[in-house]
Scaffold this motif. Sequence first.
Motif, PDB file in Angstrom:
ATOM      1  N   PRO B 645      13.222  -6.098  11.822  1.00  0.00           N
ATOM      2  CA  PRO B 645      14.332  -6.714  10.955  1.00  0.00           C
ATOM      3  C   PRO B 645      14.810  -5.214  10.036  1.00  0.00           C
ATOM      4  N   LEU B 646      16.062  -5.452   9.670  1.00  0.00           N
ATOM      5  CA  LEU B 646      16.576  -4.440   8.777  1.00  0.00           C
ATOM      6  C   LEU B 646      15.620  -4.303   7.064  1.00  0.00           C
ATOM      7  N   VAL B 647      15.626  -3.299   6.903  1.00  0.00           N
ATOM      8  CA  VAL B 647      14.792  -3.130   5.422  1.00  0.00           C
ATOM      9  C   VAL B 647      15.781  -2.572   4.510  1.00  0.00           C
ATOM     10  N   SER B 648      15.517  -2.590   3.268  1.00  0.00           N
ATOM     11  CA  SER B 648      16.204  -2.143   2.387  1.00  0.00           C
ATOM     12  C   SER B 648      15.707  -1.019   1.745  1.00  0.00           C
ATOM     13  N   ALA B 679       5.198   1.305  13.569  1.00  0.00           N
ATOM     14  CA  ALA B 679       6.347   0.558  12.639  1.00  0.00           C
ATOM     15  C   ALA B 679       6.134  -0.875  12.888  1.00  0.00           C
ATOM     16  N   THR B 680       5.649  -1.815  11.904  1.00  0.00           N
ATOM     17  CA  THR B 680       5.464  -3.168  12.600  1.00  0.00           C
ATOM     18  C   THR B 680       5.966  -4.147  11.412  1.00  0.00           C
ATOM     19  N   GLU B 681       6.169  -5.269  11.775  1.00  0.00           N
ATOM     20  CA  GLU B 681       6.837  -6.378  10.757  1.00  0.00           C
ATOM     21  C   GLU B 681       5.723  -7.380  10.133  1.00  0.00           C
ATOM     22  N   GLY B 682       5.766  -7.134   8.745  1.00  0.00           N
ATOM     23  CA  GLY B 682       4.826  -7.878   8.016  1.00  0.00           C
ATOM     24  C   GLY B 682       5.242  -9.140   7.485  1.00  0.00           C
ATOM     25  N   VAL B 683       4.723  -9.437   6.406  1.00  0.00           N
ATOM     26  CA  VAL B 683       5.422 -10.628   5.720  1.00  0.00           C
ATOM     27  C   VAL B 683       6.294 -10.014   4.837  1.00  0.00           C
ATOM     28  N   ARG B 684       7.651 -10.511   5.294  1.00  0.00           N
ATOM     29  CA  ARG B 684       8.820  -9.959   4.277  1.00  0.00           C
ATOM     30  C   ARG B 684       8.888  -8.617   4.018  1.00  0.00           C
ATOM     31  N   GLU B 685       8.416  -7.877   4.841  1.00  0.00           N
ATOM     32  CA  GLU B 685       8.317  -6.469   4.870  1.00  0.00           C
ATOM     33  C   GLU B 685       8.110  -5.694   6.190  1.00  0.00           C
ATOM     34  N   VAL B 686       8.351  -4.512   6.354  1.00  0.00           N
ATOM     35  CA  VAL B 686       8.147  -3.589   7.526  1.00  0.00           C
ATOM     36  C   VAL B 686       7.204  -2.721   7.038  1.00  0.00           C
ATOM     37  N   GLY B 750     -11.414   9.326  10.678  1.00  0.00           N
ATOM     38  CA  GLY B 750      -9.925   9.603  10.419  1.00  0.00           C
ATOM     39  C   GLY B 750      -9.501   8.669   9.373  1.00  0.00           C
ATOM     40  N   SER B 751      -8.263   8.866   9.162  1.00  0.00           N
ATOM     41  CA  SER B 751      -7.620   8.125   7.907  1.00  0.00           C
ATOM     42  C   SER B 751      -6.306   7.507   8.551  1.00  0.00           C
ATOM     43  N   THR B 752      -5.836   6.161   7.877  1.00  0.00           N
ATOM     44  CA  THR B 752      -4.677   5.643   8.252  1.00  0.00           C
ATOM     45  C   THR B 752      -4.054   5.525   6.769  1.00  0.00           C
ATOM     46  N   PHE B 753      -3.039   6.142   6.658  1.00  0.00           N
ATOM     47  CA  PHE B 753      -1.800   5.959   5.354  1.00  0.00           C
ATOM     48  C   PHE B 753      -0.930   4.981   5.791  1.00  0.00           C
ATOM     49  N   SER B 754      -0.336   3.903   4.941  1.00  0.00           N
ATOM     50  CA  SER B 754       0.592   3.025   5.500  1.00  0.00           C
ATOM     51  C   SER B 754       1.367   2.828   4.213  1.00  0.00           C
ATOM     52  N   PHE B 755       2.685   2.553   4.407  1.00  0.00           N
ATOM     53  CA  PHE B 755       3.600   2.162   3.552  1.00  0.00           C
ATOM     54  C   PHE B 755       4.186   1.223   3.928  1.00  0.00           C
ATOM     55  N   SER B 756       4.965   0.098   3.118  1.00  0.00           N
ATOM     56  CA  SER B 756       5.742  -0.902   3.393  1.00  0.00           C
ATOM     57  C   SER B 756       7.167  -0.744   2.900  1.00  0.00           C
ATOM     58  N   LEU B 757       8.011  -1.406   3.607  1.00  0.00           N
ATOM     59  CA  LEU B 757       9.493  -1.431   2.940  1.00  0.00           C
ATOM     60  C   LEU B 757       9.886  -2.794   3.008  1.00  0.00           C
ATOM     61  N   PRO B 758      10.487  -3.293   1.907  1.00  0.00           N
ATOM     62  CA  PRO B 758      10.908  -4.677   1.919  1.00  0.00           C
ATOM     63  C   PRO B 758      12.146  -4.981   2.833  1.00  0.00           C
ATOM     64  N   LEU B 759      12.277  -6.276   3.207  1.00  0.00           N
ATOM     65  CA  LEU B 759      13.213  -6.781   4.223  1.00  0.00           C
ATOM     66  C   LEU B 759      14.552  -6.573   3.389  1.00  0.00           C
TER      67      LEU B 759
END
Lengths: 125, 770
Positions: B645-648, B679-686, B750-759
């Motif tokens: 989905p599109l993100v803001s 890049a995956t879709e989460g709850v109201r975010e990517v 190893g490490s996993t850095f994640s960030f989310s962006l709102p839909l």
Amino acid sequence: MPKILLVDDQEELRLLLQATLEDADYEILEAQSGSEALSIARAELPSLVVMDWMMPGMSGVDVVRALKADPATRAIPVILLTARSQAEDRQAGISAGASAFLSKPFSPLELVRQVESLLASSQIE
Amino acid sequence: MTGTNPFAEPARPPLLRTQLFRVLLAVAAVPVLIVSLMDAQRSYRIREISTAGSTAGRASAIQRRIDDYIDRHTQAVDALARIVPPEHRRNPAVWREAIRTFRENYPGFLTMLVANQNGNVMMAIRPDGALVRSPGAGDVGDREYFRRAMQSPEPFVSGTFRGRGLGTDPLVAVARAYVDTAGKPAGIVEGSLDLQKLRQFAAEYSNRSTAIVIVDGANRVAYSSPSLPFAPLQDLSSTSLVRRQAATPFAEREGTRNYIVAQSAGGSHYGWKVFVFEPASNFGATMLDWLRNLLAGLGAGTLLCLVVARMAALRVTRPLEHLAASGHNLVEAVAEGREPDMRLPQLRAGAAAEIAELHRGLEFMTSRMLASHAQLRRMNDELELRVAQRTDDLNRNNAELQLAMRRKTEAEAELVLFQRAVAAASEGITISDALAPDQPLVYVNPAFETLTGYHAADVLGRNCRFLQGAGADPAAVAEIRGAILERRPCVVELLNMRKDGRTFWNRLSITPIHSADGAVTHFVGVQVDITHHKEIEQLKNDLISTVSHELRTPLTSLYGFAELMLTRDFPQERMRRFLHIIHRESRRLTELVNDFLDLERIAAGRERFHTRPMAIERVVREAAQLFSTGDGDHTLRLQVNQSLPLVSADGERVRQVLDNLLSNARKFSPRGSAIELSATEGVREVVISVRDRGIGIPEEALPKLFTRFFRVDNTATRKIGGTGLGLELSKRLVEGQRGRIWVSSRVGEGSTFSFSLPLAPLESVETVEE
């Protein structure tokens, strides 16, 4: 031929120190960390140590204290390189037993002068 | 039923003269009432008789007027019949001229006509003079007035009847035959009489309330007042009104009203009768007269009574009232302690014997009372003097007492104010006893309890040094000790310990309190928690030294290698190596300055984020592309879900974050290892993640990872360049787009850095950034 131990965790700084002192007739030893420096100093008993203050693990001051605590290495003069310029930092270094300081960034020519002067005075003794 | 009011004053009996007045009034009023009633009856009778007489007279007068009226017009018709010469009697023009003359002189005529011997109307003239019938156009042969007139040479006057031509009002016809040259009847002349005139006659002899009815010889109604129930031409022959034939007025009821009715006296040529109805209510005026008389009589009676009562009062009751008032005054004066007015009213000459006796008795009583009153007065005065002296003494004592109490209250209020002020202070305040051994605490305020965690009960009686933990600065402790010994004030900053063992920086100021004679009795200590200031100060120092270090390290390389190359000769190859280092370190310095400025701008809120709905997939793929071309040492695995989905978001900022995370992953993972970008879709975010197989981050370092210049401090990290600002900058950039950033890591794995962006909000989908 006097032995000089160069201690810094950063490769390019060791390269700089080495390039600065390579013209003169010195034997150059290198160490990447404080603990390595301590073991080399004990083994080789260099005429002078040029060492960075800020190092991970044992810092430069820690190494100076250890050298001064050991009668075998007590007389070795140490030049500390520091990014700290405050007077109280120098005071802490002096009281630990360092012979001279050079603030980063330093002039390679100035380092050469200091090394020569320290070597000269230690030879008189 | 209402109960009697217990608070009402007992009813006082009326004064004697009031009673007298009432009796007299009754005696005078009754005869007045009787006389005026008799008078009223008499005047009613007189009025009745006079009214009846006048009514009968008016009826006769009206009847005479009617007779006159008919007589005159009959003579006129007679004259008309004879005035036209026989040889012209067939000529309408002559008739018309003659009729016009008569109409002008006899206004009572309505229509006038001329008919021949067969009853054919030759011509008729209306009241306005218009000719309404041409010769031979009508026929009156059947009319009574035609037949009767043709039979007799005398004029004929008909009774009332309703005409055929003009209107429906009743009228009276007057007809006379005219003769031809042979002296035989050749036709008639007729004039119809206007009975509206009767209304006029009636009005002349009546007022508004009078009603009148006029009947002709056959007792048919020729005129009736509207207020009477008779219709025009109604036959009254059989009514009691006509049949009575009364010579004197009589009472009659018509409709709803009572009348006195009078009939005309008779003697009419034509047998007409006039009845005048006078309403009985017209006698009401008489009743008004009577009422007036009655009131006048009663008024006169009352006046008489007043005079008599007044005389009685002067003679009898007034002296009694005066005596009573004097007695009352006397009693009141004594009761109120006034000097009583002992003068009795003068006894009137010729007063009744009983009153004189009463007067004498009262005089005696008064003199006795005066004597006892004087004695009472003397005793009273003495008593009052003594009471006044006692009261003075008492007042003086009272004033002194009040003053003392007021001072005490003021002092207490002041004390309470100070207590409250000290208790309300935000600084910890303590008071120690300077004279007792070891200066024990005698007071601590609530702020001190809050600051240190100790209750007052725990610490009172102890020296304040229990706050000094192991970390207390010996110099500061020595300063405190010296100040106490020398009884001087001091201010020190030292690390103290709370009851629960936590430390805090305390700015402690100690001040001696002097008594009036100059001796130091107490010390007051003020404790301010400056931990926060100290922390900020520490942070500032750390920042300065870190920035200083981070700037000086690349500068050292620049300075050193540049100076070496300027002062010595090196082989070409080494020179290139040095220049390479100079170039790399310059770039690092630039990045450092840029990152630092970015960070400061975001932290200060000056950085604007241009977030808009956008497809994140493309940004991620571009970043992956860029990374792969720049780095041949690592393999990048890209995993992007289809149809995200599109993100803001702000595309440029997302790129910056991705570059940073990918660059970190590269720095901290071995050559040849794989880096995963997803890049995956989460709850109201990517959610966008960068995973490496590098050295990992120790657990204790994770919380500080996103703070400025923090670096996991080991040899491996020291070898790796970087500004130390990248992760903090990434965090700020993500949060500026209302996203989150986090990390999970294990040392060696190893490490996993994640960030989310709102839909992006749904409604904005149309404005997709292309």
